[in-house]
Design an enzyme around this catalytic site. Structure first.
Site, PDB file in Angstrom:
ATOM      1  N   CYS A  11      28.280  12.998  44.708  1.00  0.00           N
ATOM      2  CA  CYS A  11      28.052  11.584  45.046  1.00  0.00           C
ATOM      3  C   CYS A  11      27.584  10.748  43.861  1.00  0.00           C
ATOM      4  O   CYS A  11      27.567   9.529  43.935  1.00  0.00           O
ATOM      5  CB  CYS A  11      27.060  11.458  46.195  1.00  0.00           C
ATOM      6  SG  CYS A  11      25.360  11.901  45.777  1.00  0.00           S
ATOM      7  N   CYS A  16      25.665  10.913  50.834  1.00  0.00           N
ATOM      8  CA  CYS A  16      26.403  12.015  50.215  1.00  0.00           C
ATOM      9  C   CYS A  16      27.102  12.865  51.284  1.00  0.00           C
ATOM     10  O   CYS A  16      26.491  13.252  52.279  1.00  0.00           O
ATOM     11  CB  CYS A  16      25.470  12.893  49.389  1.00  0.00           C
ATOM     12  SG  CYS A  16      26.349  14.202  48.495  1.00  0.00           S
ATOM     13  N   CYS A  32      20.547  13.427  45.803  1.00  0.00           N
ATOM     14  CA  CYS A  32      21.779  12.768  46.248  1.00  0.00           C
ATOM     15  C   CYS A  32      21.499  11.375  46.807  1.00  0.00           C
ATOM     16  O   CYS A  32      20.371  11.051  47.140  1.00  0.00           O
ATOM     17  CB  CYS A  32      22.432  13.568  47.370  1.00  0.00           C
ATOM     18  SG  CYS A  32      22.910  15.233  46.965  1.00  0.00           S
ATOM     19  N   CYS A  42      23.458  14.956  41.806  1.00  0.00           N
ATOM     20  CA  CYS A  42      24.581  15.581  42.502  1.00  0.00           C
ATOM     21  C   CYS A  42      25.874  15.207  41.783  1.00  0.00           C
ATOM     22  O   CYS A  42      26.088  14.046  41.404  1.00  0.00           O
ATOM     23  CB  CYS A  42      24.618  15.070  43.942  1.00  0.00           C
ATOM     24  SG  CYS A  42      26.038  15.627  44.908  1.00  0.00           S
TER      25      CYS A  42
END
Length: 167
Positions: free
Chosen positions: A52, A22, A18, A49
């Protein structure tokens, strides 16, 4: 958010990497690894992810580069819709992204690009009339409209000030 694009964090238990900003739940510190970029995280078997979208930082930069190139090569300033289409975003999102990354609006950037030849022409020519046409303007009206905004003074006064600075 200021660290976004500088590095990514990978969570070993979930197999996801991420952005630092995030909004997902914060993992246990012992399960977190830091990577320079998404490619390094993918090399260890992690996936991006879905919340994000850490790889879109590069997408944003690529889109802005395309839009800036469009502005630089255009004879007349492109519309917001044209720039957004070139970057691959909706116009309202592109406008926010451009302002966030550059500090100015797309229209202000386009005006600054258009002012470069105007300023160069004023530096090179002794007559403002010659500078108008050398800068690519079809007539004095638009030139004077933009000159007052861009230069902050009359073109002849600006040329005199520049002449003093070079002497």
């Amino acid at each position: 958010r200021t660290a976004d694009g500088s590095f990514v964090t990978g969570v070993l238990t979930t197999g996801i990497y991420c952005r630092p900003s995030c909004p997902a739940m914060t993992p246990k510190r012992e399960n977190v690894r830091f990577f320079a970029d998404g490619a390094a995280a993918r090399a260890t078997g992690l996936r991006a992810c879905l919340r994000c979208k850490p790889d879109e930082v590069a997408r944003d930069a690529e889109g802005l580069a395309k839009a800036i190139a469009l502005i630089e090569r255009a004879e007349t300033p492109p519309t917001l819709e044209e720039m957004a289409a070139e970057a691959g975003y909706a116009p309202h999102h592109f406008h926010r992204l451009f302002r966030k990354r550059t500090g100015v609006t797309p229209a202000a950037y386009a005006r600054a690009v258009r002012a470069r030849p105007m300023e160069a022409a004023l530096k090179e020519n002794h007559r403002v009339t010659d500078a108008i046409y050398d800068a690519g303007f079809s007539g004095p009206g638009r030139f004077y409209d933009e000159a007052d905004q861009r230069l902050g003074m009359a073109p002849s006064a600006w040329r005199r000030e520049i002449g003093r600075a070079h002497v």
